[in-house]
Design a protein around this motif. Structure first.
Motif, PDB file in Angstrom:
ATOM      1  N   HIS A  84      24.820 -30.489 -21.398  1.00  0.00           N
ATOM      2  CA  HIS A  84      25.470 -30.251 -21.996  1.00  0.00           C
ATOM      3  C   HIS A  84      26.593 -31.060 -20.953  1.00  0.00           C
ATOM      4  CE1 HIS A  84      24.946 -26.882 -24.786  1.00  0.00           C
ATOM      5  NE2 HIS A  84      24.156 -27.843 -25.855  1.00  0.00           N
ATOM      6  N   ARG A  85      27.343 -31.021 -20.110  1.00  0.00           N
ATOM      7  CA  ARG A  85      28.679 -31.426 -19.504  1.00  0.00           C
ATOM      8  C   ARG A  85      28.050 -33.167 -19.768  1.00  0.00           C
ATOM      9  NH1 ARG A  85      28.232 -27.004 -15.881  1.00  0.00           N
ATOM     10  NH2 ARG A  85      29.330 -25.176 -16.558  1.00  0.00           N
ATOM     11  N   MET A  86      27.168 -34.050 -19.353  1.00  0.00           N
ATOM     12  CA  MET A  86      26.684 -34.744 -19.624  1.00  0.00           C
ATOM     13  C   MET A  86      26.911 -35.978 -20.783  1.00  0.00           C
ATOM     14  SD  MET A  86      23.673 -35.844 -16.525  1.00  0.00           S
ATOM     15  CE  MET A  86      23.403 -37.273 -16.897  1.00  0.00           C
ATOM     16  N   THR A  87      26.237 -34.653 -22.263  1.00  0.00           N
ATOM     17  CA  THR A  87      26.901 -35.063 -23.719  1.00  0.00           C
ATOM     18  C   THR A  87      27.848 -35.017 -24.287  1.00  0.00           C
ATOM     19  OG1 THR A  87      23.944 -34.307 -23.228  1.00  0.00           O
ATOM     20  CG2 THR A  87      24.926 -34.654 -25.440  1.00  0.00           C
ATOM     21  N   PRO A  88      28.504 -36.121 -24.919  1.00  0.00           N
ATOM     22  CA  PRO A  88      29.755 -36.169 -25.500  1.00  0.00           C
ATOM     23  C   PRO A  88      29.346 -34.779 -26.767  1.00  0.00           C
ATOM     24  CG  PRO A  88      28.328 -37.859 -25.645  1.00  0.00           C
ATOM     25  CD  PRO A  88      27.611 -37.282 -25.500  1.00  0.00           C
ATOM     26  N   PRO A  89      30.405 -34.052 -26.520  1.00  0.00           N
ATOM     27  CA  PRO A  89      30.754 -32.872 -27.186  1.00  0.00           C
ATOM     28  C   PRO A  89      29.803 -32.635 -28.901  1.00  0.00           C
ATOM     29  CG  PRO A  89      32.766 -32.393 -26.068  1.00  0.00           C
ATOM     30  CD  PRO A  89      31.498 -34.569 -26.464  1.00  0.00           C
ATOM     31  N   HIS A  90      30.211 -33.858 -29.950  1.00  0.00           N
ATOM     32  CA  HIS A  90      29.323 -33.749 -30.722  1.00  0.00           C
ATOM     33  C   HIS A  90      27.927 -34.024 -31.070  1.00  0.00           C
ATOM     34  CE1 HIS A  90      30.256 -37.984 -30.146  1.00  0.00           C
ATOM     35  NE2 HIS A  90      29.164 -38.451 -30.744  1.00  0.00           N
ATOM     36  N   LEU A  91      27.690 -34.538 -29.848  1.00  0.00           N
ATOM     37  CA  LEU A  91      26.065 -34.640 -29.953  1.00  0.00           C
ATOM     38  C   LEU A  91      25.039 -33.856 -28.769  1.00  0.00           C
ATOM     39  CD1 LEU A  91      25.774 -38.511 -28.629  1.00  0.00           C
ATOM     40  CD2 LEU A  91      25.786 -37.121 -31.388  1.00  0.00           C
ATOM     41  N   ARG A  92      26.141 -32.334 -28.620  1.00  0.00           N
ATOM     42  CA  ARG A  92      25.342 -31.328 -28.473  1.00  0.00           C
ATOM     43  C   ARG A  92      24.879 -30.800 -29.264  1.00  0.00           C
ATOM     44  NH1 ARG A  92      30.464 -29.973 -23.996  1.00  0.00           N
ATOM     45  NH2 ARG A  92      30.477 -31.323 -22.931  1.00  0.00           N
ATOM     46  N   GLY A  93      23.128 -29.652 -29.252  1.00  0.00           N
ATOM     47  CA  GLY A  93      23.104 -28.612 -29.284  1.00  0.00           C
ATOM     48  C   GLY A  93      22.351 -27.897 -28.375  1.00  0.00           C
ATOM     49  N   ASP A  94      20.876 -27.212 -29.200  1.00  0.00           N
ATOM     50  CA  ASP A  94      20.683 -26.392 -28.330  1.00  0.00           C
ATOM     51  C   ASP A  94      19.969 -27.722 -26.933  1.00  0.00           C
ATOM     52  OD1 ASP A  94      18.695 -24.627 -26.694  1.00  0.00           O
ATOM     53  OD2 ASP A  94      17.939 -23.853 -28.990  1.00  0.00           O
ATOM     54  N   PHE A  95      20.502 -27.421 -25.211  1.00  0.00           N
ATOM     55  CA  PHE A  95      19.061 -27.837 -24.407  1.00  0.00           C
ATOM     56  C   PHE A  95      18.159 -27.651 -24.972  1.00  0.00           C
ATOM     57  CE2 PHE A  95      21.437 -24.105 -22.016  1.00  0.00           C
ATOM     58  CZ  PHE A  95      20.601 -23.839 -21.815  1.00  0.00           C
ATOM     59  N   GLN A  96      17.378 -26.566 -24.946  1.00  0.00           N
ATOM     60  CA  GLN A  96      16.125 -26.699 -24.745  1.00  0.00           C
ATOM     61  C   GLN A  96      15.009 -28.014 -25.954  1.00  0.00           C
ATOM     62  OE1 GLN A  96      14.436 -22.822 -25.317  1.00  0.00           O
ATOM     63  NE2 GLN A  96      15.922 -21.544 -24.093  1.00  0.00           N
ATOM     64  N   ASP A  97      15.841 -28.341 -26.791  1.00  0.00           N
ATOM     65  CA  ASP A  97      15.031 -29.357 -27.909  1.00  0.00           C
ATOM     66  C   ASP A  97      15.445 -30.166 -26.288  1.00  0.00           C
ATOM     67  OD1 ASP A  97      14.877 -27.303 -29.460  1.00  0.00           O
ATOM     68  OD2 ASP A  97      16.606 -28.125 -30.436  1.00  0.00           O
ATOM     69  N   LEU A  98      15.426 -30.812 -25.671  1.00  0.00           N
ATOM     70  CA  LEU A  98      15.555 -31.358 -24.550  1.00  0.00           C
ATOM     71  C   LEU A  98      14.894 -31.795 -23.858  1.00  0.00           C
ATOM     72  CD1 LEU A  98      19.342 -31.803 -24.069  1.00  0.00           C
ATOM     73  CD2 LEU A  98      18.448 -33.362 -25.896  1.00  0.00           C
ATOM     74  N   PRO A  99      13.719 -32.884 -24.235  1.00  0.00           N
ATOM     75  CA  PRO A  99      12.626 -32.726 -22.790  1.00  0.00           C
ATOM     76  C   PRO A  99      12.945 -32.861 -21.470  1.00  0.00           C
ATOM     77  CG  PRO A  99      12.619 -34.343 -24.544  1.00  0.00           C
ATOM     78  CD  PRO A  99      13.744 -34.117 -25.277  1.00  0.00           C
ATOM     79  N   ALA A 100      14.043 -33.258 -21.222  1.00  0.00           N
ATOM     80  CA  ALA A 100      15.073 -33.695 -19.719  1.00  0.00           C
ATOM     81  C   ALA A 100      14.479 -32.131 -19.510  1.00  0.00           C
ATOM     82  CB  ALA A 100      15.835 -34.237 -19.937  1.00  0.00           C
ATOM     83  N   TRP A 101      15.303 -30.709 -20.355  1.00  0.00           N
ATOM     84  CA  TRP A 101      15.373 -29.735 -20.164  1.00  0.00           C
ATOM     85  C   TRP A 101      13.993 -28.964 -19.207  1.00  0.00           C
ATOM     86  CZ3 TRP A 101      13.685 -24.775 -21.189  1.00  0.00           C
ATOM     87  CH2 TRP A 101      14.641 -23.671 -20.552  1.00  0.00           C
ATOM     88  N   ARG A 102      13.119 -29.171 -20.378  1.00  0.00           N
ATOM     89  CA  ARG A 102      12.076 -28.584 -20.147  1.00  0.00           C
ATOM     90  C   ARG A 102      11.212 -29.701 -18.414  1.00  0.00           C
ATOM     91  NH1 ARG A 102      12.275 -30.230 -25.287  1.00  0.00           N
ATOM     92  NH2 ARG A 102      10.063 -31.075 -25.302  1.00  0.00           N
ATOM     93  N   GLN A 103      11.528 -31.117 -18.570  1.00  0.00           N
ATOM     94  CA  GLN A 103      11.091 -31.116 -17.093  1.00  0.00           C
ATOM     95  C   GLN A 103      11.536 -30.850 -16.437  1.00  0.00           C
ATOM     96  OE1 GLN A 103       8.682 -33.138 -17.190  1.00  0.00           O
ATOM     97  NE2 GLN A 103       8.512 -33.891 -14.906  1.00  0.00           N
ATOM     98  N   GLY A 104      12.667 -31.008 -16.528  1.00  0.00           N
ATOM     99  CA  GLY A 104      13.477 -30.394 -14.738  1.00  0.00           C
ATOM    100  C   GLY A 104      13.313 -29.464 -14.416  1.00  0.00           C
TER     101      GLY A 104
END
Length: 210
Positions: A40-60
């Motif tokens: 989230h901190r790496m993502t511009p605020p207006h592009l933030r959503g549920d971080f679980q939707d990011l494949p990078a979160w699941r992989q990380g």
């Protein structure tokens, strides 16, 4: 062994995880939320959503827990709400496929119980209207919005083992988890006052302001 402690937001996952860590020698808490906070901190605020939707979160999450389970000589504890079956398979499922022993517990409670816990832990400024009443669920609007979905999904067979916590204290929840997982957990020797102070401190440490 990995103890993945699931449940609705406000269901007592973090408190139970740190109670287990306090009483289980050699155990560590690896919180998957921190991967999401970093994204989230790496993502511009207006592009933030549920971080679980990011494949990078699941992989990380998979990679970090795989590393911890492979190299840490002790129980690993991960408190995290995951109710999307596909995301659950990409994290918990892949760790099991990797050969790790994973024990999953969904901490459940009646809706009113969870709402009360959210009010008690709330911080911030916003008021949330729940069931037609103004409820001081400060900074908890996301948790309330997801509550019914969490309670419905986590009752499913895929998310077993379920543990109902309405009438259990945090030490009792830890006792139940350890007993089910076959882990020797020393009895809690904290006084009621010291236990409350300990849990308050854990709650303060996990307040987010962004």
């Amino acid at each position: 062994m990995l103890l993945w402690i699931n449940g609705p937001f406000g269901g007592g996952k973090t408190q139970s995880a740190y109670e287990l860590r306090r009483r289980l020698p050699g155990s560590v808490v690896c919180d998957p939320e921190h991967v999401g906070f970093g994204l989230h901190r790496m993502t511009p605020p207006h592009l933030r959503g549920d971080f679980q939707d990011l494949p990078a979160w699941r992989q990380g999450v998979f990679e970090v827990l795989d590393l911890a389970l492979s190299r840490h000589d002790g129980t690993v504890i991960a408190p995290m709400t995951v109710v999307e079956p596909a995301y659950f398979r990409e994290t918990v499922g892949r760790l099991r496929e990797r050969g790790h022993e994973v024990r999953h517990f969904a901490l459940l409670a009646e809706r009113d119980t969870v709402l009360r816990r959210l009010r008690e832990r709330g911080f911030g400024h916003a008021l949330r209207v729940v069931a037609g009443k103004d409820a001081p669920l400060r900074r908890q609007s996301f948790a309330v919005a997801k509550l019914d979905l969490c309670l419905e999904r986590l009752r499913g067979e895929e998310f077993a083992e379920q543990l109902w916590t309405d009438h259990l204290t945090v030490p009792q929840v830890a006792d139940r988890i350890a007993a089910s997982a076959g882990l020797p957990l020393p009895p809690s020797t904290e006084s009621a006052l010291r236990g409350r102070l300990h849990r308050t401190w854990i709650g303060v440490k996990h307040i987010r302001f962004d």
